[in-house]
Scaffold this motif. Sequence first.
Motif, PDB file in Angstrom:
ATOM      1  N   LEU A  27       0.834  -1.201   0.000  1.00 37.03           N
ATOM      2  CA  LEU A  27       0.000   0.000   0.000  1.00 37.03           C
ATOM      3  C   LEU A  27       0.872   1.256   0.000  1.00 37.03           C
ATOM      4  CD1 LEU A  27      -2.899  -0.866   2.475  1.00 37.03           C
ATOM      5  CD2 LEU A  27      -3.162  -0.181   0.073  1.00 37.03           C
ATOM      6  N   ASP A  28       1.960   1.238   0.763  1.00 37.21           N
ATOM      7  CA  ASP A  28       2.878   2.387   0.772  1.00 37.21           C
ATOM      8  C   ASP A  28       3.499   2.599  -0.604  1.00 37.21           C
ATOM      9  OD1 ASP A  28       2.354   2.783   3.450  1.00 37.21           O
ATOM     10  OD2 ASP A  28       4.206   1.829   4.162  1.00 37.21           O
ATOM     11  N   GLY A  29       3.821   1.482  -1.282  1.00 32.93           N
ATOM     12  CA  GLY A  29       4.380   1.608  -2.627  1.00 32.93           C
ATOM     13  C   GLY A  29       3.396   2.219  -3.595  1.00 32.93           C
ATOM     14  N   ILE A  30       2.144   1.825  -3.502  1.00 37.35           N
ATOM     15  CA  ILE A  30       1.096   2.406  -4.344  1.00 37.35           C
ATOM     16  C   ILE A  30       0.947   3.894  -4.049  1.00 37.35           C
ATOM     17  CG2 ILE A  30      -1.409   2.452  -4.674  1.00 37.35           C
ATOM     18  CD1 ILE A  30      -0.410   0.168  -6.144  1.00 37.35           C
ATOM     19  N   ALA A  31       0.920   4.241  -2.756  1.00 34.56           N
ATOM     20  CA  ALA A  31       0.752   5.640  -2.370  1.00 34.56           C
ATOM     21  C   ALA A  31       1.908   6.489  -2.895  1.00 34.56           C
ATOM     22  CB  ALA A  31       0.653   5.754  -0.850  1.00 34.56           C
ATOM     23  N   ALA A  32       3.127   5.944  -2.856  1.00 36.90           N
ATOM     24  CA  ALA A  32       4.295   6.689  -3.325  1.00 36.90           C
ATOM     25  C   ALA A  32       4.236   6.972  -4.817  1.00 36.90           C
ATOM     26  CB  ALA A  32       5.572   5.920  -2.987  1.00 36.90           C
ATOM     27  N   ALA A  33       3.526   6.129  -5.561  1.00 37.98           N
ATOM     28  CA  ALA A  33       3.446   6.299  -7.013  1.00 37.98           C
ATOM     29  C   ALA A  33       2.271   7.175  -7.453  1.00 37.98           C
ATOM     30  CB  ALA A  33       3.333   4.932  -7.693  1.00 37.98           C
ATOM     31  N   ARG A  34       1.469   7.648  -6.497  1.00 33.10           N
ATOM     32  CA  ARG A  34       0.254   8.366  -6.902  1.00 33.10           C
ATOM     33  C   ARG A  34       0.553   9.687  -7.599  1.00 33.10           C
ATOM     34  NH1 ARG A  34      -0.166   9.183  -1.143  1.00 33.10           N
ATOM     35  NH2 ARG A  34       0.200  11.364  -0.608  1.00 33.10           N
ATOM     36  N   HIS A  35       1.776  10.258  -7.366  1.00 27.52           N
ATOM     37  CA  HIS A  35       2.100  11.520  -8.026  1.00 27.52           C
ATOM     38  C   HIS A  35       2.129  11.381  -9.541  1.00 27.52           C
ATOM     39  CE1 HIS A  35       6.023   9.486  -7.833  1.00 27.52           C
ATOM     40  NE2 HIS A  35       6.321  10.184  -8.904  1.00 27.52           N
ATOM     41  N   GLU A  36       2.231  10.123 -10.028  1.00 25.37           N
ATOM     42  CA  GLU A  36       2.256   9.898 -11.467  1.00 25.37           C
ATOM     43  C   GLU A  36       0.860  10.017 -12.074  1.00 25.37           C
ATOM     44  OE1 GLU A  36       4.263   6.278 -12.454  1.00 25.37           O
ATOM     45  OE2 GLU A  36       5.679   6.492 -10.815  1.00 25.37           O
ATOM     46  N   LEU A  37      -0.152  10.066 -11.248  1.00 25.92           N
ATOM     47  CA  LEU A  37      -1.523  10.189 -11.745  1.00 25.92           C
ATOM     48  C   LEU A  37      -1.852  11.666 -11.917  1.00 25.92           C
ATOM     49  CD1 LEU A  37      -3.194   7.638  -9.329  1.00 25.92           C
ATOM     50  CD2 LEU A  37      -2.734   7.281 -11.738  1.00 25.92           C
ATOM     51  N   ASP A  38      -2.275  12.058 -13.118  1.00 22.57           N
ATOM     52  CA  ASP A  38      -2.648  13.446 -13.332  1.00 22.57           C
ATOM     53  C   ASP A  38      -4.108  13.656 -12.933  1.00 22.57           C
ATOM     54  OD1 ASP A  38      -4.205  12.445 -15.382  1.00 22.57           O
ATOM     55  OD2 ASP A  38      -2.732  12.911 -16.935  1.00 22.57           O
ATOM     56  N   ARG A  39      -4.622  14.847 -13.176  1.00 20.86           N
ATOM     57  CA  ARG A  39      -5.971  15.168 -12.729  1.00 20.86           C
ATOM     58  C   ARG A  39      -7.010  14.275 -13.379  1.00 20.86           C
ATOM     59  NH1 ARG A  39      -6.977  21.105 -10.986  1.00 20.86           N
ATOM     60  NH2 ARG A  39      -4.974  21.604 -10.070  1.00 20.86           N
ATOM     61  N   SER A  40      -6.711  13.792 -14.560  1.00 13.74           N
ATOM     62  CA  SER A  40      -7.656  12.915 -15.245  1.00 13.74           C
ATOM     63  C   SER A  40      -7.316  11.461 -14.982  1.00 13.74           C
ATOM     64  CB  SER A  40      -7.627  13.199 -16.756  1.00 13.74           C
ATOM     65  OG  SER A  40      -6.352  12.934 -17.274  1.00 13.74           O
ATOM     66  N   SER A  41      -6.752  11.206 -13.795  1.00 10.00           N
ATOM     67  CA  SER A  41      -6.289   9.867 -13.444  1.00 10.00           C
ATOM     68  C   SER A  41      -7.305   8.810 -13.846  1.00 10.00           C
ATOM     69  CB  SER A  41      -6.005   9.786 -11.955  1.00 10.00           C
ATOM     70  OG  SER A  41      -7.153  10.099 -11.217  1.00 10.00           O
ATOM     71  N   THR A  42      -6.896   7.946 -14.700  1.00  9.13           N
ATOM     72  CA  THR A  42      -7.810   6.952 -15.242  1.00  9.13           C
ATOM     73  C   THR A  42      -7.696   5.643 -14.498  1.00  9.13           C
ATOM     74  OG1 THR A  42      -6.187   6.138 -16.817  1.00  9.13           O
ATOM     75  CG2 THR A  42      -7.554   7.992 -17.532  1.00  9.13           C
TER      76      THR A  42
ATOM     77  N   CYS B  54      -8.174   3.394  -2.159  1.00  8.17           N
ATOM     78  CA  CYS B  54      -8.697   4.698  -2.571  1.00  8.17           C
ATOM     79  C   CYS B  54      -7.999   5.820  -1.805  1.00  8.17           C
ATOM     80  CB  CYS B  54     -10.204   4.774  -2.352  1.00  8.17           C
ATOM     81  SG  CYS B  54     -11.172   3.787  -3.511  1.00  8.17           S
ATOM     82  N   ARG B  55      -7.782   5.621  -0.514  1.00  6.41           N
ATOM     83  CA  ARG B  55      -7.089   6.639   0.284  1.00  6.41           C
ATOM     84  C   ARG B  55      -5.623   6.765  -0.145  1.00  6.41           C
ATOM     85  NH1 ARG B  55     -10.226   4.624   4.637  1.00  6.41           N
ATOM     86  NH2 ARG B  55      -8.555   3.172   5.217  1.00  6.41           N
ATOM     87  N   ALA B  56      -4.981   5.616  -0.398  1.00  4.77           N
ATOM     88  CA  ALA B  56      -3.561   5.635  -0.750  1.00  4.77           C
ATOM     89  C   ALA B  56      -3.317   6.359  -2.073  1.00  4.77           C
ATOM     90  CB  ALA B  56      -3.022   4.208  -0.819  1.00  4.77           C
ATOM     91  N   ILE B  57      -4.175   6.107  -3.062  1.00  5.54           N
ATOM     92  CA  ILE B  57      -3.967   6.676  -4.391  1.00  5.54           C
ATOM     93  C   ILE B  57      -4.748   7.973  -4.585  1.00  5.54           C
ATOM     94  CG2 ILE B  57      -3.904   6.116  -6.863  1.00  5.54           C
ATOM     95  CD1 ILE B  57      -4.075   3.221  -6.199  1.00  5.54           C
ATOM     96  N   LYS B  58      -5.714   8.213  -3.676  1.00  2.77           N
ATOM     97  CA  LYS B  58      -6.564   9.397  -3.753  1.00  2.77           C
ATOM     98  C   LYS B  58      -7.403   9.391  -5.034  1.00  2.77           C
ATOM     99  CE  LYS B  58      -3.517  12.219  -0.877  1.00  2.77           C
ATOM    100  NZ  LYS B  58      -4.156  11.733   0.347  1.00  2.77           N
ATOM    101  N   VAL B  59      -8.129   8.309  -5.227  1.00  3.42           N
ATOM    102  CA  VAL B  59      -9.076   8.212  -6.336  1.00  3.42           C
ATOM    103  C   VAL B  59     -10.428   7.795  -5.769  1.00  3.42           C
ATOM    104  CG1 VAL B  59      -7.326   7.628  -8.055  1.00  3.42           C
ATOM    105  CG2 VAL B  59      -8.493   5.789  -6.808  1.00  3.42           C
TER     106      VAL B  59
END
Length: 233
Positions: free
Chosen positions: A10-25, A54-59
């Motif tokens: 989960l921490d690894g997923i959260a660390a990668a969330r910056h790669e998701l732009d506003r239109s995160s698909t 959802c919390r980790a990736i903020k989607v």
Amino acid sequence: MTVPAQQRWLDGIAAARHELDRSSTAARVADLLRDEITTGRLCPGDRLPEEDLCRAIKVSRNTMREAFRLLVQERLLVHEFNRGVFVRRLTGDDLADLYRVRRILECEGVRGAREATPEALARVEAAVADGERAAERESWPDVGTADIRFHQALSALCGSPRIDEMTRHILAELRLVFHEMGSPREFHEPYLARNRRMADLLRAGETEAAERELRSYLDDAEAQLTRAYRDAE
């Protein structure tokens, strides 16, 4: 204090969330989860906690559920009614079909190696070197990841984006099969020298010999994994 396995990925997923732009698909979220499977951090039978993800990736939950749906279609996840979403356990029939497809994709890549770009051949060599360095550290899960990258690089010698995409999905499934082996070292260590031999043959332009080596390699690996599946049953 030891960090639980679920929290690590989960921490690894959260660390990668910056790669998701506003239109995160959902497709990009699915990419993140697929990477966790391909690198071996998510294992067969692991439950994917929707709210935590959802919390980790903020989607949104809708985005997460669409990502789950995509990975169910790829045979990486399974939805169990009233229980949730889990990483799939592959069957013996899945294993046989995976190797059938691998022979088509990887052998075609090796056959076309003479026309491959220097960059594509360099990716083969880099994956072999990564595996050798991981073995020196006795990091056997990382050896498994490097082995996956090596086989991706073989099929990528075709120079086809469609084949690259197919191979990504196939080898994510393959990583789930690797977990059926009791000892990562016992399974992966013998193949390090064979990966090196194939890379050397390709560098020398001996594609026919490289293809013979690859077919023998795939036959041996499939037989070894099939025995493990039978023993588990």
